[in-house]
Design a protein around this motif. Sequence first.
Motif, short mmCIF file in Angstrom:
data_model
loop_
_atom_site.label_atom_id
_atom_site.label_comp_id
_atom_site.label_asym_id
_atom_site.label_seq_id
_atom_site.Cartn_x
_atom_site.Cartn_y
_atom_site.Cartn_z
N SER A 187 0.82 -1.20 0.00
CA SER A 187 0.00 0.00 0.00
C SER A 187 0.86 1.25 0.00
O SER A 187 1.88 1.32 0.69
N TYR A 188 0.43 2.23 -0.78
CA TYR A 188 1.11 3.52 -0.88
C TYR A 188 0.12 4.66 -0.70
O TYR A 188 -1.08 4.49 -0.95
N SER A 189 0.62 5.83 -0.35
CA SER A 189 -0.20 7.03 -0.40
C SER A 189 -0.55 7.30 -1.87
O SER A 189 0.15 6.89 -2.79
N VAL A 190 -1.67 8.00 -2.06
CA VAL A 190 -2.23 8.15 -3.41
C VAL A 190 -1.40 9.09 -4.29
O VAL A 190 -1.53 9.05 -5.53
N ASP A 191 -0.55 9.92 -3.70
CA ASP A 191 0.30 10.76 -4.53
C ASP A 191 1.39 9.95 -5.23
O ASP A 191 2.06 10.47 -6.14
N TYR A 192 1.54 8.70 -4.84
CA TYR A 192 2.43 7.77 -5.55
C TYR A 192 1.65 6.90 -6.53
O TYR A 192 1.96 6.87 -7.72
N THR A 193 0.63 6.21 -6.05
CA THR A 193 -0.11 5.29 -6.93
C THR A 193 -0.74 6.00 -8.10
O THR A 193 -0.79 5.47 -9.21
N ASN A 194 -1.22 7.22 -7.89
CA ASN A 194 -1.97 7.92 -8.93
C ASN A 194 -1.16 8.99 -9.65
O ASN A 194 -1.70 9.68 -10.53
N SER A 195 0.07 9.15 -9.29
CA SER A 195 0.89 10.16 -9.97
C SER A 195 1.01 9.83 -11.45
O SER A 195 1.53 8.76 -11.81
#
Length: 454
Positions: free
Chosen positions: A297-305
């Motif tokens: 799991s990652y923060s969304v600023d990584y997964t969705n960048s």
Amino acid sequence: MIIDFTKDEYKTKLVSADEAVKVVNSGDWVEYAFGVNAPNELDAALARRKDELVGVNIRCDIGAMPHHTNDADPTGDHFYWNSWHCGGLDRTYYKKGLLSYVPMKFHEKPFMVRNNCTGAKVCMFTASPMDRHGYFSFGSGAPATMAAIEMADYVLVEVNENCPRVLGGNQECVHLSQVTHVVESSNVALPTLPAANPSPEEQKIASYIIEKLYDGCCLQLGIGGIPNAVGAMVAKSDLKDLGVHTEMYVDAYLEMTTAGKITGKYKNIDKYKQVFSFAMGTQDLYDFIDDNPGVISYSVDYTNSPVVVAKIDDFVSINACIEVDIFGQVCSESVGTKHISGTGGQLDFVEGAYKSKNGQSFICMTSTFNTPKGPVSRIKPTLTPGAIVTSPRTATHMIVTEYGIAQMKGKSTWERAEALIGIAHPDFRETLIKDAEAMGIWRSSNKKGSTKVA
């Protein structure tokens, strides 16, 4: 075993829910974690303080847990909710005037929490039990919880043994030293989201997409019948060595993993790992991601960048929408002015996937939807007045209905009109052509077409 000093600190911070929420004062902003990791018993305790508080603003994101504070205050004078993305429960209160939407592109949410929002004084979230090193896992809801923790004066964690412990990644957990109060809950079951059964039209759409997939693709699936249909078809196909990089982890991934289709062998980054930011699905899904080194799991600023997504070769993004106009503008969040959901991560993945080497971005919809007056075309000359543009025409790559795939990139307005009318329901094509002619984007050389696949 729990390290002794951590165990002692835990005891000093352990309080009842009613005691913990005493840190909230009138006029405060309170940030709740994403989806099923929103607080339940803390929110119920806050609701019990209704008569003491005025003007408390709560910010959630797909508030999947019960909205006790909403229920306790039908006027919204004491507690008012604001949602980054409206789920089904949020819409119930939106219709009553007790909740508002916060527009955003999902990958920007942590940045906005840190830089642009009215600062939340208190952050509350549900987490898995503390591990022996003193860490609580955000479980199914890591998109921006750490950003909210950093900005808050008080951090309240509600421990629930049913919350999966999800590994990371980054910003997927918090240490006890960063927590103000710990509340041990009664361990209610997490809300589940059963997989939707795809319609025949959705299965047809999925079949077009399956034809575009190949060994080694990296998948991002949205929510709904079409992604589920894609997952089921992949599980039964000859495809192999697929990767996963997504914002939302759903049961379709579990089905594909069980069938041996996902290995992550060819991913450029996070090789061999299935990457996500939040999970919503069945209890089987929550059990699967619990303490599983294969999913992180990652923060969304990584997964969705879009920058990160573009670095992953052979990326395939599959999302759904409500309607499209013949210019290629996509609405996925409202029916006219009637708010439904939110921008979410669709635009993030539309842009990132297109820039990936061999990348493909699909936005899917059935060609019509039913109304009391009969079927209505989802492909329209212009969007319904008041409809929100989720993905602008400059960003859309491929639009899919049960009649085929329309490729938008590099096409002029008359070419777009021709491609989109070609995948509209046959009953509406002649009317759409007349509309396109009146708008000056239909040439005499245009083909009326039938089923076509890009």
